[in-house]
Design an enzyme around this catalytic site. Sequence first.
Site, PDB file in Angstrom:
ATOM      1  N   ASN A 193       6.765  -3.436  -1.357  1.00 50.93           N
ATOM      2  CA  ASN A 193       6.965  -1.987  -1.225  1.00 50.93           C
ATOM      3  C   ASN A 193       7.626  -1.731   0.136  1.00 50.93           C
ATOM      4  O   ASN A 193       7.009  -1.185   1.050  1.00 50.93           O
ATOM      5  CB  ASN A 193       5.616  -1.269  -1.327  1.00 50.93           C
ATOM      6  CG  ASN A 193       5.760   0.237  -1.250  1.00 50.93           C
ATOM      7  OD1 ASN A 193       6.790   0.799  -1.618  1.00 50.93           O
ATOM      8  ND2 ASN A 193       4.726   0.903  -0.767  1.00 50.93           N
TER       9      ASN A 193
ATOM     10  N   CYS B 112      11.752   3.194  -2.641  1.00 55.79           N
ATOM     11  CA  CYS B 112      12.082   4.599  -2.389  1.00 55.79           C
ATOM     12  C   CYS B 112      13.583   4.781  -2.195  1.00 55.79           C
ATOM     13  O   CYS B 112      14.041   5.870  -1.852  1.00 55.79           O
ATOM     14  CB  CYS B 112      11.323   5.121  -1.172  1.00 55.79           C
ATOM     15  SG  CYS B 112      11.699   4.252   0.372  1.00 55.79           S
TER      16      CYS B 112
ATOM     17  N   GLU C 103       0.797  -6.643   6.447  1.00 55.55           N
ATOM     18  CA  GLU C 103       1.340  -5.395   6.990  1.00 55.55           C
ATOM     19  C   GLU C 103       1.527  -5.543   8.495  1.00 55.55           C
ATOM     20  O   GLU C 103       0.688  -6.151   9.178  1.00 55.55           O
ATOM     21  CB  GLU C 103       0.386  -4.237   6.672  1.00 55.55           C
ATOM     22  CG  GLU C 103       0.634  -2.951   7.424  1.00 55.55           C
ATOM     23  CD  GLU C 103       2.001  -2.349   7.157  1.00 55.55           C
ATOM     24  OE1 GLU C 103       2.630  -1.907   8.131  1.00 55.55           O
ATOM     25  OE2 GLU C 103       2.424  -2.331   5.988  1.00 55.55           O
TER      26      GLU C 103
END
Length: 383
Positions: A312, A339, A269
């Site tokens: 993601n 998304c 991340e």
Amino acid sequence: MEANLNAIMHCGYFDHGVCRSCTRMGEPYGAQLDAKLLHAHDLLAAWPEAEWLPPMVSRPEAFRNKAKMVVGGTADAPTLGILDDTQHGVDLTCCGILTPGLRSALEPTKSFISLARIAPYDVPTRRGELKHVLLTESADGELMLRFVLRSTEALGRMQKHLPSLLAALPQLAVVTANLLPEHKAVLEGEEEIWLSGSETLAMRLGTSVLHLRPASFFQTNTEIAKGLYLQARDWIDQAGANAILDLYCGVGGFALHIAAPGRRVHGIELSAPAVESARLSAAEAGLTDVTFSVGDATALVAAELPDAIIVNPPRRGLGDQLCQTLQASGAQTIIYSSCNAVTLAKDLAAMPAYTPTAIRLFDMFPQTDHYEVMVLLTRRTDA
């Protein structure tokens, strides 16, 4: 979760044209779900052999665990909501898509703004101090409250009157002030000043606890977020993967949920605070085989890839470079949580070595056209 597909949510703000953010407000929930499924099927029609699992439905109302409110009005009569066409405040404190816990916190927050004499920021004149109020509710009902200020001018008064706010809202676990001195259309700045409570909001999802710092990302619908994580765990179990890489791991939601004895999971991340939170959660759970590092997922090289990867990405998708890296890898399984089905379809087309074998829609955002979709990808035997 079961949902009444015939349910129709009504909103006075929408009916009177005050707020049109929920573009499908007033439509039967089942019709909303059908439209999202049709949209996703159309975008992913190039893979007709994929199995479409039943969609995960949401509560049509009171599902949103975050309130991102623009502050308007005056210190005597503040508004929390949005700005109208003239850039003045419109109060939305009774918004029906917010959880009851968030709605009940908004009026005490307005009272505190008045008591501490914090002047709302006026966009047309560029005067005032308080720009936004950001609230997040955990699954246990605890709250994180952030005041986004132009400067430190009001901090002394806020600290003086903070006991009254804590008495009115004993569920406050984290209270901070965020500084955004620039006049620009963003929600928050880079500097966070702690005012009360813990450093993190504990988000309990079953047996896993995620730690959310003030700027941490977490999905807006707690139940659907948990469904995403559990679906990923099921697919990883089915694949028999023992070494998993979690890209864009955030605070570790996927990594912590797929953890199992003998299984190594590593999350990457870009946000250092998010990685710090993920490490805290793993340490508390005693997960020594779940590790995290700060890094850019798009800079991944093929040599780093294990036998399964979870991705993601943000709405912009993976991008050409990461798609090429994954395409050239030997990973047997990829789980792609998206998304934005438009960029998802583009990325899938850029990785022909992988075949979508299962797809599931998750209705993260009822009353809108937006949704999450997760795809299980299996590497072709001839790739």
